[in-house]
Design a protein around this motif. Structure first.
Motif, PDB file in Angstrom:
ATOM      1  N   ASN A   2       0.829  -1.189   0.000  1.00  0.00           N
ATOM      2  CA  ASN A   2       0.000   0.000   0.000  1.00  0.00           C
ATOM      3  C   ASN A   2       0.877   1.257   0.000  1.00  0.00           C
ATOM      4  O   ASN A   2       2.109   1.185   0.053  1.00  0.00           O
ATOM      5  N   SER A   3       0.225   2.416  -0.064  1.00  0.00           N
ATOM      6  CA  SER A   3       0.968   3.673  -0.209  1.00  0.00           C
ATOM      7  C   SER A   3       1.840   3.976   1.009  1.00  0.00           C
ATOM      8  O   SER A   3       2.928   4.546   0.873  1.00  0.00           O
ATOM      9  N   GLU A   5       3.331   1.756   2.992  1.00  0.00           N
ATOM     10  CA  GLU A   5       4.520   0.905   2.921  1.00  0.00           C
ATOM     11  C   GLU A   5       5.497   1.406   1.865  1.00  0.00           C
ATOM     12  O   GLU A   5       6.708   1.421   2.087  1.00  0.00           O
ATOM     13  N   LYS A   6       4.982   1.818   0.724  1.00  0.00           N
ATOM     14  CA  LYS A   6       5.866   2.331  -0.336  1.00  0.00           C
ATOM     15  C   LYS A   6       6.600   3.591   0.127  1.00  0.00           C
ATOM     16  O   LYS A   6       7.790   3.763  -0.136  1.00  0.00           O
ATOM     17  N   THR A 123       5.296  -1.964   8.052  1.00  0.00           N
ATOM     18  CA  THR A 123       5.017  -2.889   6.952  1.00  0.00           C
ATOM     19  C   THR A 123       4.298  -4.118   7.496  1.00  0.00           C
ATOM     20  O   THR A 123       4.585  -4.579   8.595  1.00  0.00           O
ATOM     21  N   ARG A 124       3.381  -4.635   6.716  1.00  0.00           N
ATOM     22  CA  ARG A 124       2.649  -5.826   7.111  1.00  0.00           C
ATOM     23  C   ARG A 124       3.542  -7.059   7.014  1.00  0.00           C
ATOM     24  O   ARG A 124       4.508  -7.076   6.257  1.00  0.00           O
ATOM     25  N   GLN A 127       4.348  -8.536   3.702  1.00  0.00           N
ATOM     26  CA  GLN A 127       5.178  -7.664   2.877  1.00  0.00           C
ATOM     27  C   GLN A 127       6.567  -7.476   3.481  1.00  0.00           C
ATOM     28  O   GLN A 127       7.413  -6.797   2.906  1.00  0.00           O
ATOM     29  N   THR A 393      -4.686  -5.091   7.585  1.00  0.00           N
ATOM     30  CA  THR A 393      -4.843  -3.655   7.787  1.00  0.00           C
ATOM     31  C   THR A 393      -6.267  -3.372   8.239  1.00  0.00           C
ATOM     32  O   THR A 393      -7.223  -3.911   7.683  1.00  0.00           O
ATOM     33  N   ASP A 424      -2.535   8.546   9.054  1.00  0.00           N
ATOM     34  CA  ASP A 424      -2.987   7.826   7.867  1.00  0.00           C
ATOM     35  C   ASP A 424      -4.306   7.113   8.082  1.00  0.00           C
ATOM     36  O   ASP A 424      -4.870   6.539   7.133  1.00  0.00           O
ATOM     37  N   TYR A 428      -1.935  -1.585  11.540  1.00  0.00           N
ATOM     38  CA  TYR A 428      -1.471  -2.901  11.096  1.00  0.00           C
ATOM     39  C   TYR A 428      -1.572  -3.878  12.261  1.00  0.00           C
ATOM     40  O   TYR A 428      -1.150  -3.571  13.372  1.00  0.00           O
TER      41      TYR A 428
END
Length: 454
Positions: A2-3, A5-6, A123-124, A127, A393, A424, A428
């Motif tokens: 997702n955004s 994490e990026k 981060t999940r 991922q 999430t 945000d 998580y």
């Protein structure tokens, strides 16, 4: 991904890259240009290369333990500030002792473990390996890029200029830190009540984590020693000037990446991390032993280094992910800190060892480094597969009391960790599906105000 994490991976990766380039631009040129400093000796030159690692080794653990109790981002900022100050001290030094002091001061900004823990927070689980592998490959790319840039730039800016660049990169990294999401962790157990000794003892009691710590120690010992030794060998065997040697490192890096990436995917998707990990160490042992007998020839030197880089990329990508999976939830930064401490302690001993091996025969040098990796393989061989958990999430209800809501989520059976990102509007959850019940899934769906697919 997702955004969030990026954004986290891009920002933290940028911080790592700037730090690593600033640090390792020095390594391939200092064994040559370091002799221009007053009072320089081969041992002191190697010490100047490796002393950064000693500072990191000493301060990683206390800073990471503190980061399990307090917010992580302010500690990272403080570490980057020390890194910048150390670069300035080294840039203004006129003798080898000033460089050593500057490098040691930069090393005291020991926040690699804290940054890895922060990345794990945002981060999940599913991922995580991809994120950690991206960091590992970013670190490896930065190191190789620095080995190309250092020789190309030192002739025009000098050693002082490279150290000034180190300080400048640290300032840029501070700005990137502003882009990293700011998480709030919610844990089942209150770490504030634990003593530092108990906190450390809990992590050190996990045998497989200790095996990973020794693995990263051996990896960075050999890597740092190699890049004290290799510049001289590339000159003698291939006739390459220092500024040309980046043309050797970069192709080897890209070939190593191309070969390593499929195995990184297999390690996670097929749950074969142990097999891939041990194979990577075996490849490095084979590479170093082949250099023992073949480094006097151009093709032998190139092939041996290429094999080493393949194993290096695999270990750099898998070790952080493995640590994040195996470490206790409440002591994640502590475990990352011990691993980073081991990493930089290896760099310290590798720099000093490389300096001592400069005047020794190549067979002794490569054979000794091959022996280090062979010992690592034997000690790590009993390691078990890491646990494979999952994450999901949840949207934070708009009118919810954040503290009460997160504690409700944390109290559901099967939830091991909650990381809340208020800005945000998401959280998580780290889940153990073996402990999840139908009632747990129903409760989580109610708290999410919509059904969760878990």
């Amino acid at each position: 991904m997702n955004s969030i994490e990026k954004r986290a991976i891009g920002s933290i990766g940028g911080i790592f890259a700037l730090r690593m380039i600033g640090l390792f631009m020095i390594v391939p040129v200092f064994s040559v240009y370091g002799s221009n400093y007053a009072h320089a000796t081969p041992f002191l030159i190697g010490l100047a290369v490796g002393i950064y690692g000693l500072g990191q080794a000493i301060f990683q653990i206390p800073m990471s333990m503190a980061a399990d109790k307090f917010p992580r981002k302010p500690m990272i900022f403080f570490g980057l500030l020390l890194f910048a100050i150390g670069g300035i001290v080294a840039a203004t030094a006129t003798d080898i002792y000033g460089v050593i002091i500057g490098r040691a001061l930069a090393g005291s900004g020991a926040v690699s473990g804290v940054m890895m823990a922060l990345l794990a927070d945002v981060t999940r689980e599913q991922q995580r390996t991809k994120a950690m592998a991206t960091m590992g490959l970013t670190i490896a790319t930065s190191i190789m890029l620095s080995f190309a840039l250092g020789p190309m730039m030192v002739a025009s800016v000098g050693m002082s200029g490279l150290f000034w660049l180190t300080a400048g990169f640290a300032v840029l990294a501070m700005l990137l830190l502003l882009l990293v999401p700011t998480p709030v962790r919610v844990l089942k157990h209150n770490l504030d009540n634990k003593s530092i000794g108990a906190q450390l003892k809990e992590v050190l009691a996990i045998a497989d984590l200790n095996r990973l710590h020794f693995g990263i120690f051996a990896l960075h010992l050999t890597m740092t020693a190699i890049f004290v030794i290799v510049p001289h060998q590339l000159g003698e065997v291939l006739g390459l000037e220092l500024r040309q040697q980046g043309l050797v490192y970069l192709p080897l890096l890209f070939v190593g990446f191309a070969i390593a990436i499929p195995f990184i995917i297999i390690a996670e998707k097929k749950q074969k991390m142990r097999q891939v990990f041990l194979s990577a160490i075996a490849v490095m042992v084979a590479a170093l032993l082949s250099l023992t007998v073949g480094s006097q020839y151009g093709i032998g030197l190139i092939l041996g280094l290429g094999l080493y880089f393949i194993g290096f990329n695999l270990l750099e990508a898998t070790i952080p992910s493995w640590i994040s999976k195996k470490a206790p939830v409440a002591n994640k930064a502590t475990a990352m800190g011990i691993n980073s401490s081991s990493q930089f302690l290896g760099a310290f001993f590798g720099g000093a060892l490389g300096g001592m091996l400069l005047n020794q025969g190549v067979m002794l040098s490569w054979g000794l480094l091959g022996g280090v990796m062979a010992l690592a393989l034997l000690l790590i061989l009993p390691i078990a597969q890491p646990p494979y958990l999952t994450s999901t999430t949840m949207a934070i209800p708009k009118q919810a009391d954040l503290s009460a809501w997160s504690q409700q989520v944390m109290g559901v059976d099967g939830v091991d960790e909650v990381v809340v990102m208020p800005k945000d509007g998401v959280a998580y959850l780290k889940l153990d599906k073996q402990k999840l019940t139908d009632n747990s899934r129903q409760l989580l769906s109610q708290l999410n105000q919509t059904k969760l697919d878990i």
